[in-house]
Design a protein around this motif. Structure first.
Motif, PDB file in Angstrom:
ATOM      1  N   PHE A 186      -8.459  15.278  -8.449  1.00 46.19           N
ATOM      2  CA  PHE A 186      -9.811  14.965  -8.923  1.00 46.19           C
ATOM      3  C   PHE A 186      -9.928  13.493  -9.306  1.00 46.19           C
ATOM      4  N   ILE A 187      -8.919  12.985 -10.020  1.00 47.08           N
ATOM      5  CA  ILE A 187      -8.933  11.576 -10.423  1.00 47.08           C
ATOM      6  C   ILE A 187      -8.911  10.672  -9.203  1.00 47.08           C
ATOM      7  N   GLU A 188      -8.122  11.044  -8.192  1.00 48.16           N
ATOM      8  CA  GLU A 188      -8.059  10.265  -6.957  1.00 48.16           C
ATOM      9  C   GLU A 188      -9.429  10.167  -6.300  1.00 48.16           C
ATOM     10  N   THR A 189     -10.100  11.306  -6.181  1.00 48.77           N
ATOM     11  CA  THR A 189     -11.417  11.329  -5.540  1.00 48.77           C
ATOM     12  C   THR A 189     -12.434  10.521  -6.330  1.00 48.77           C
ATOM     13  N   ILE A 211      -2.635   6.800 -10.358  1.00 51.69           N
ATOM     14  CA  ILE A 211      -3.444   7.268  -9.233  1.00 51.69           C
ATOM     15  C   ILE A 211      -4.807   6.576  -9.228  1.00 51.69           C
ATOM     16  N   ALA A 212      -5.447   6.505 -10.401  1.00 54.62           N
ATOM     17  CA  ALA A 212      -6.759   5.850 -10.498  1.00 54.62           C
ATOM     18  C   ALA A 212      -6.664   4.371 -10.149  1.00 54.62           C
ATOM     19  N   SER A 213      -5.598   3.716 -10.588  1.00 58.05           N
ATOM     20  CA  SER A 213      -5.421   2.283 -10.290  1.00 58.05           C
ATOM     21  C   SER A 213      -5.267   2.063  -8.791  1.00 58.05           C
ATOM     22  N   PHE A 214      -4.493   2.918  -8.144  1.00 56.55           N
ATOM     23  CA  PHE A 214      -4.307   2.801  -6.700  1.00 56.55           C
ATOM     24  C   PHE A 214      -5.628   2.982  -5.961  1.00 56.55           C
ATOM     25  N   CYS A 215      -6.384   4.000  -6.334  1.00 53.09           N
ATOM     26  CA  CYS A 215      -7.628   4.302  -5.618  1.00 53.09           C
ATOM     27  C   CYS A 215      -8.737   3.314  -5.938  1.00 53.09           C
ATOM     28  N   SER A 216      -8.579   2.532  -6.994  1.00 51.92           N
ATOM     29  CA  SER A 216      -9.612   1.558  -7.340  1.00 51.92           C
ATOM     30  C   SER A 216      -9.659   0.388  -6.372  1.00 51.92           C
ATOM     31  N   GLY A 217      -8.618   0.173  -5.601  1.00 52.97           N
ATOM     32  CA  GLY A 217      -8.591  -0.961  -4.678  1.00 52.97           C
ATOM     33  C   GLY A 217      -7.553  -0.834  -3.582  1.00 52.97           C
ATOM     34  N   TYR A 252       0.832  -1.205   0.000  1.00 54.94           N
ATOM     35  CA  TYR A 252       0.000   0.000   0.000  1.00 54.94           C
ATOM     36  C   TYR A 252       0.870   1.260   0.000  1.00 54.94           C
ATOM     37  N   GLN A 253       1.956   1.246   0.747  1.00 56.84           N
ATOM     38  CA  GLN A 253       2.833   2.412   0.829  1.00 56.84           C
ATOM     39  C   GLN A 253       3.992   2.344  -0.158  1.00 56.84           C
ATOM     40  N   LEU A 254       4.512   1.151  -0.435  1.00 55.89           N
ATOM     41  CA  LEU A 254       5.707   1.016  -1.263  1.00 55.89           C
ATOM     42  C   LEU A 254       5.402   0.888  -2.743  1.00 55.89           C
ATOM     43  N   CYS A 255       4.118   0.909  -3.119  1.00 63.75           N
ATOM     44  CA  CYS A 255       3.750   0.743  -4.528  1.00 63.75           C
ATOM     45  C   CYS A 255       4.075   1.976  -5.365  1.00 63.75           C
ATOM     46  N   GLY A 256       4.412   3.096  -4.736  1.00 63.15           N
ATOM     47  CA  GLY A 256       4.877   4.257  -5.486  1.00 63.15           C
ATOM     48  C   GLY A 256       3.969   5.452  -5.485  1.00 63.15           C
ATOM     49  N   LEU A 257       2.755   5.324  -4.952  1.00 63.05           N
ATOM     50  CA  LEU A 257       1.845   6.469  -5.027  1.00 63.05           C
ATOM     51  C   LEU A 257       2.337   7.626  -4.171  1.00 63.05           C
ATOM     52  N   ASN A 258       2.885   7.324  -2.989  1.00 59.17           N
ATOM     53  CA  ASN A 258       3.383   8.415  -2.143  1.00 59.17           C
ATOM     54  C   ASN A 258       4.549   9.141  -2.796  1.00 59.17           C
ATOM     55  N   ALA A 259       5.335   8.438  -3.613  1.00 54.04           N
ATOM     56  CA  ALA A 259       6.406   9.114  -4.351  1.00 54.04           C
ATOM     57  C   ALA A 259       5.815  10.150  -5.304  1.00 54.04           C
ATOM     58  N   ILE A 260       4.664   9.822  -5.883  1.00 58.59           N
ATOM     59  CA  ILE A 260       3.999  10.786  -6.775  1.00 58.59           C
ATOM     60  C   ILE A 260       3.468  11.960  -5.980  1.00 58.59           C
ATOM     61  N   LEU A 263      -7.927  -5.513  -5.484  1.00 60.25           N
ATOM     62  CA  LEU A 263      -6.521  -5.390  -5.094  1.00 60.25           C
ATOM     63  C   LEU A 263      -5.597  -5.844  -6.217  1.00 60.25           C
ATOM     64  N   ILE A 264      -5.885  -6.993  -6.792  1.00 58.03           N
ATOM     65  CA  ILE A 264      -5.041  -7.528  -7.858  1.00 58.03           C
ATOM     66  C   ILE A 264      -5.080  -6.606  -9.077  1.00 58.03           C
ATOM     67  N   PHE A 265      -6.266  -6.137  -9.437  1.00 59.46           N
ATOM     68  CA  PHE A 265      -6.366  -5.212 -10.566  1.00 59.46           C
ATOM     69  C   PHE A 265      -5.588  -3.932 -10.292  1.00 59.46           C
ATOM     70  N   GLY A 266      -5.738  -3.381  -9.090  1.00 63.06           N
ATOM     71  CA  GLY A 266      -5.085  -2.118  -8.771  1.00 63.06           C
ATOM     72  C   GLY A 266      -3.574  -2.209  -8.841  1.00 63.06           C
ATOM     73  N   PHE A 267      -2.984  -3.216  -8.196  1.00 63.83           N
ATOM     74  CA  PHE A 267      -1.525  -3.337  -8.181  1.00 63.83           C
ATOM     75  C   PHE A 267      -0.973  -3.708  -9.558  1.00 63.83           C
ATOM     76  N   SER A 268      -1.659  -4.591 -10.280  1.00 61.16           N
ATOM     77  CA  SER A 268      -1.167  -4.989 -11.609  1.00 61.16           C
ATOM     78  C   SER A 268      -1.275  -3.826 -12.589  1.00 61.16           C
ATOM     79  N   ALA A 269      -2.366  -3.051 -12.511  1.00 59.90           N
ATOM     80  CA  ALA A 269      -2.500  -1.888 -13.382  1.00 59.90           C
ATOM     81  C   ALA A 269      -1.434  -0.841 -13.073  1.00 59.90           C
ATOM     82  N   MET A 270      -1.110  -0.654 -11.783  1.00 63.42           N
ATOM     83  CA  MET A 270      -0.044   0.275 -11.424  1.00 63.42           C
ATOM     84  C   MET A 270       1.290  -0.170 -12.023  1.00 63.42           C
TER      85      MET A 270
END
Length: 483
Positions: free
Chosen positions: A292-295, A353-359, A257-265, A314-321
């Motif tokens: 806006f995309i995140e929300t 961002i959208a992939s992360f927030c999707s799951g 959740y934290q190391l997937c890279g979103l916080n770096a963005i 979860l699988i879709f979100g991480f694989s899409a990222m």
């Protein structure tokens, strides 16, 4: 505003102004600040680094090295997570002593102190004040997670970084002015203070009605259930083989959740967009679109989670990222070859961002409550929180060095983490949607190498707890009679 009103108790009660005020001002001074502080250091990064250079030159008479500036900047960004960890670990004790309202009021003192340190750091020519201020505001923010497109936008538009940090005092001052006039949590008054009269008055003010006997009885029932519950410690949770892989799953999911890279963005959006070739004057408006995309993605995920399930999202979100981070790496390497290439990089950032927030953006916290029975949940949430904040700290501290060393290939590190997380979740995690705790335990029984629990086992466990409690009551009665 908070006076109770007479009315039909059987009729559904509307949301009262008192209840709405408590929710709004509580969020404003706590979860609101988390989103703001997550991105507030992003926009003025160049100005703060220049301040570090000037301060170092004035203090030591020689220019500061590039690696030292990067280290100071990384510490300034990431120390927020250490403060968050300290705040998360201490909040339970503070709430027991001061109550919910008292804790929020105390928290505002941290926000005011941090605001002063961060605002006056430049005038005092002290980068240490900035680092300490970020640590203290991390403690303030450690109680909740609630990033917002509005606060991301505000933190991007203001160019004078002192003013950015001064804004931290505004929500704190509002809370200090309003919260003293709102009631304490009735649940805290009844369960911790045993103040039934105070709890009744608080319920009446919050709900706007005289008869709150049903609400009081619900809290009494919860208190009785907690008295009969044996809460496991963190050590007991770690030693129990029956929940070993549940715990590993929570640790892996929370780390991803934290190391997937979103916080770096979020921490370094401006630098990434500048590297992608965007003009500095339009970057704040581009940052608004990311919020806006995140929300939007979070809202859609919330609507779909009970239909699709936790595991697929979860699988879709991480694989899409992983896919979009890979594409972002390619586009960054070819950005100078074609004029429209930066726009593809921008699309990839939005897609990440959208992939992360999707799951992955919300489900890890849900899983922590679903994979453990009630007696183990407090310890499980504590471990999940520690992993969450330490992983956040690692990203904030290490990403600038990764970016300097690997340049545009730095995002491949996140690709590897997302792929590993996807594989683990696909192999280990069962679907928990519409499943009881017994169903979930049976799914993990084989990998935990223990017999699958049965309904009779659950009944025996409940009976053993009751017998143990009865023995304690009898022992206490004997001791009292002997005295």
């Amino acid at each position: 505003m908070c006076n109770p009103q007479d009315g039909d108790t059987d009729r559904k009660q509307p949301v009262t102004a008192c209840l709405l005020s408590a929710a709004f001002f509580s969020a404003l001074g706590s979860s609101f600040l988390y989103g703001y502080n997550l991105s507030v250091v992003n926009s003025p990064a160049l100005y703060i680094k220049a301040f570090y250079n000037k301060t170092w030159l004035d203090r030591y008479g020689e220019p500061v090295g590039t690696e030292t500036v990067t280290l100071l900047w990384s510490i300034t960004v990431s120390i927020f997570a250490i403060g968050g960890l300290l705040g998360a670990l201490s909040v339970s004790l503070i709430v027991k002593i001061l109550g919910r309202k008292g804790t929020l009021l105390l928290n505002n003192i941290f926000a005011l102190i941090a605001s002063l340190l961060l605002t006056l750091g430049e005038k005092a020519k002290s980068f240490e004040m900035l680092i300490i201020g970020r640590l203290i505001i991390g403690v303030d923010s450690g109680k909740s997670l609630f990033p917002s497109s509005f606060v991301v936008f505000m933190a991007s538009l203001v160019s004078r970084w002192n003013y950015l940090f001064s804004f931290l005092a505004f929500p704190a001052i509002l809370q200090l002015c309003v919260l003293p006039f709102l009631p304490e949590s009735p649940r805290y008054l009844l369960m911790e203070r045993r103040d039934e009269a105070g709890a009744e008055r608080a319920f009446q003010k919050f709900l706007g009605k005289k008869d709150v006997s049903q609400e009081l009885e619900e809290v009494h029932a919860e208190a009785r259930a907690q008295e009969n519950l044996r809460t496991a410690s963190v050590l007991q949770l770690l030693k129990n083989p029956a929940v070993r892989w549940q715990l590993i799953t929570i640790v892996v999911t929370m780390a991803c959740y934290q190391l997937c890279g979103l916080n770096a963005i979020w921490y370094y959006t401006n630098g990434i967009l500048q590297e992608a070739g965007f003009a500095t004057n339009i970057i704040p408006y581009i940052t608004l679109s990311t919020g806006f995309i995140e929300t939007l993605a979070a809202i859609i995920s919330g609507l779909m989670i009970e239909r699709i399930g936790r595991k697929p999202l979860l699988i879709f979100g991480f694989s899409a990222m992983a896919v979009f981070f890979s594409l972002l790496t390619v586009f960054l390497n070819f950005q100078n070859s074609m004029s429209w290439m930066p726009y593809l990089s921008y699309v990839c950032i939005l897609a990440v961002i959208a992939s992360f927030c999707s799951g992955p953006g919300g489900i890890p916290f849900i899983l922590t409550g679903e994979l453990f029975e009630q007696s183990y949940r407090p310890a499980a949430f504590m471990i999940a929180g520690i992993v969450n904040w330490l992983s956040n700290f690692a990203v904030g501290l290490l990403f600038p060095f990764l970016q300097e060393t690997l340049q545009s290939f730095a995002f491949l590190v996140f690709v590897v983490i997302c792929i590993m997380g996807t594989i683990y979740l696909y192999v280990v995690l069962p679907e928990t949607k519409n499943k009881t705790f017994l169903d979930i335990s049976q799914s993990f029984a084989k990998i935990n190498k223990i017999p699958a629990p049965s309904p009779s086992h659950e009944i025996e466990l409940a009976l053993s707890i009751n017998c143990d409690m009865n023995e304690k009551v009898q022992d206490a009665a004997k001791m009292e009679s002997s005295l």
